[in-house]
Scaffold this active site. Structure first.
Site, PDB file in Angstrom:
ATOM      1  N   CYS A  70       0.825  -1.209   0.000  1.00  0.00           N
ATOM      2  CA  CYS A  70       0.000   0.000   0.000  1.00  0.00           C
ATOM      3  C   CYS A  70       0.861   1.261   0.000  1.00  0.00           C
ATOM      4  O   CYS A  70       0.558   2.240  -0.682  1.00  0.00           O
ATOM      5  CB  CYS A  70      -0.969   0.005   1.175  1.00  0.00           C
ATOM      6  SG  CYS A  70      -0.227  -0.220   2.802  1.00  0.00           S
ATOM      7  N   HIS A 182      -2.750   0.702   7.317  1.00  0.00           N
ATOM      8  CA  HIS A 182      -2.895   0.908   5.872  1.00  0.00           C
ATOM      9  C   HIS A 182      -2.378   2.294   5.508  1.00  0.00           C
ATOM     10  O   HIS A 182      -2.310   3.190   6.356  1.00  0.00           O
ATOM     11  CB  HIS A 182      -4.364   0.769   5.469  1.00  0.00           C
ATOM     12  CG  HIS A 182      -4.593   0.740   3.994  1.00  0.00           C
ATOM     13  ND1 HIS A 182      -3.957  -0.135   3.153  1.00  0.00           N
ATOM     14  CD2 HIS A 182      -5.396   1.502   3.196  1.00  0.00           C
ATOM     15  CE1 HIS A 182      -4.359   0.065   1.908  1.00  0.00           C
ATOM     16  NE2 HIS A 182      -5.224   1.057   1.916  1.00  0.00           N
ATOM     17  N   ASP A 200      -8.242   4.886  -1.672  1.00  0.00           N
ATOM     18  CA  ASP A 200      -7.731   3.606  -1.170  1.00  0.00           C
ATOM     19  C   ASP A 200      -7.063   2.822  -2.296  1.00  0.00           C
ATOM     20  O   ASP A 200      -7.688   2.494  -3.303  1.00  0.00           O
ATOM     21  CB  ASP A 200      -8.877   2.793  -0.581  1.00  0.00           C
ATOM     22  CG  ASP A 200      -8.397   1.662   0.309  1.00  0.00           C
ATOM     23  OD1 ASP A 200      -7.328   1.084   0.015  1.00  0.00           O
ATOM     24  OD2 ASP A 200      -9.083   1.358   1.295  1.00  0.00           O
TER      25      ASP A 200
END
Length: 241
Positions: A70, A182, A200
């Site tokens: 991520c 995250h 995201d």
């Protein structure tokens, strides 16, 4: 009204254009989060006061290639949006662009070894270090060292200014998602609802969402055991000299 709805759908569709992993059915969103792909989410984007970051980031949107990438996907998006000189990539010569493979080099390996990244991902401070490896200015802010008002003020200022970006590191379960730490970029802020838009990068898992500023701050203000239990937080990014 129909014209506005059509324009809203066009705005939300921007995120489906960039190339990335195939997107299937995502996990259901908890109450309190608003999908950008919904009519409400698209209208929030149309009405948002600070959205300068949305356009360049949407053009560079990528899906993280593994569940620990991520941070890599986020940094690649920001570097490309900033138009930082990039290395070549197989198959696109003579053109250049950052991707989740050519991002790595000896400078990044000195900050975070790839085997470690593949196992546990990266920390907030490592985000700043990796951006600095490309001479990008990265102001790392741990949530525990400031407050919600400070975060909101700085993030809105950056999101409303061309060439400035905000990366957030947060604990998913705090906002009702699954489940651990995250990293993704912010793209816009709507003052009427006090919500930030998170682009995201795990698009196979969740869509881009609007989240209340207080909830996002609470999710950042959580200890990270991989970073000496310092709180997560955000990084303010601008181009280097």
């Amino acid at each position: 009204m129909k014209i506005i709805s059509f324009k809203a759908m066009l705005l939300a569709a921007c995120l489906s254009l960039p190339c990335g992993a195939a997107i299937g059915r995502t996990l259901p969103l908890p109450a309190g989060l608003v999908s950008l792909g919904s009519e409400q989410g698209a209208h929030l984007l149309l009405d948002s006061e600070a959205r300068q970051a949305y356009w360049p980031l949407s053009l560079q949107f990528v899906t993280q290639k593994t569940q620990t990438y991520c941070g890599v996907a986020t940094i690649v998006m920001v570097l490309n949006a900033l138009e930082v000189p990039a290395p070549t990539a197989p198959g696109i010569e003579p053109f250049t662009a950052f991707d989740q493979d050519n991002f790595f080099n000896e400078r990044t390996d000195a900050i975070l070894l790839r085997p470690v990244l593949a196992k546990i991902g990266m920390t907030l401070d490592q985000i700043g270090g990796l951006l600095g490896a490309y001479s990008v200015k990265a102001d790392v802010r741990h949530a525990g060292d400031g407050g919600l008002d400070e975060f909101r003020t700085l993030a809105v200022r950056y999101l409303g200014t061309p060439g400035r970006y905000v990366i957030v590191n947060y604990l998913r379960r705090t906002i009702g998602q699954e489940s651990g730490g995250h990293i993704s970029p912010l793209a816009a802020y709507d003052a009427d609802t006090d919500r930030f838009l998170i682009l995201d990068v795990s698009r196979y898992k969740y869509p881009p969402v609007w989240v209340k500023a207080a909830d996002l701050y609470a999710a950042m203000n959580t200890p990270d055991s991989d970073n000496e239990n310092r709180t997560r937080g955000y990084v303010l990014v601008t181009a280097g000299d």
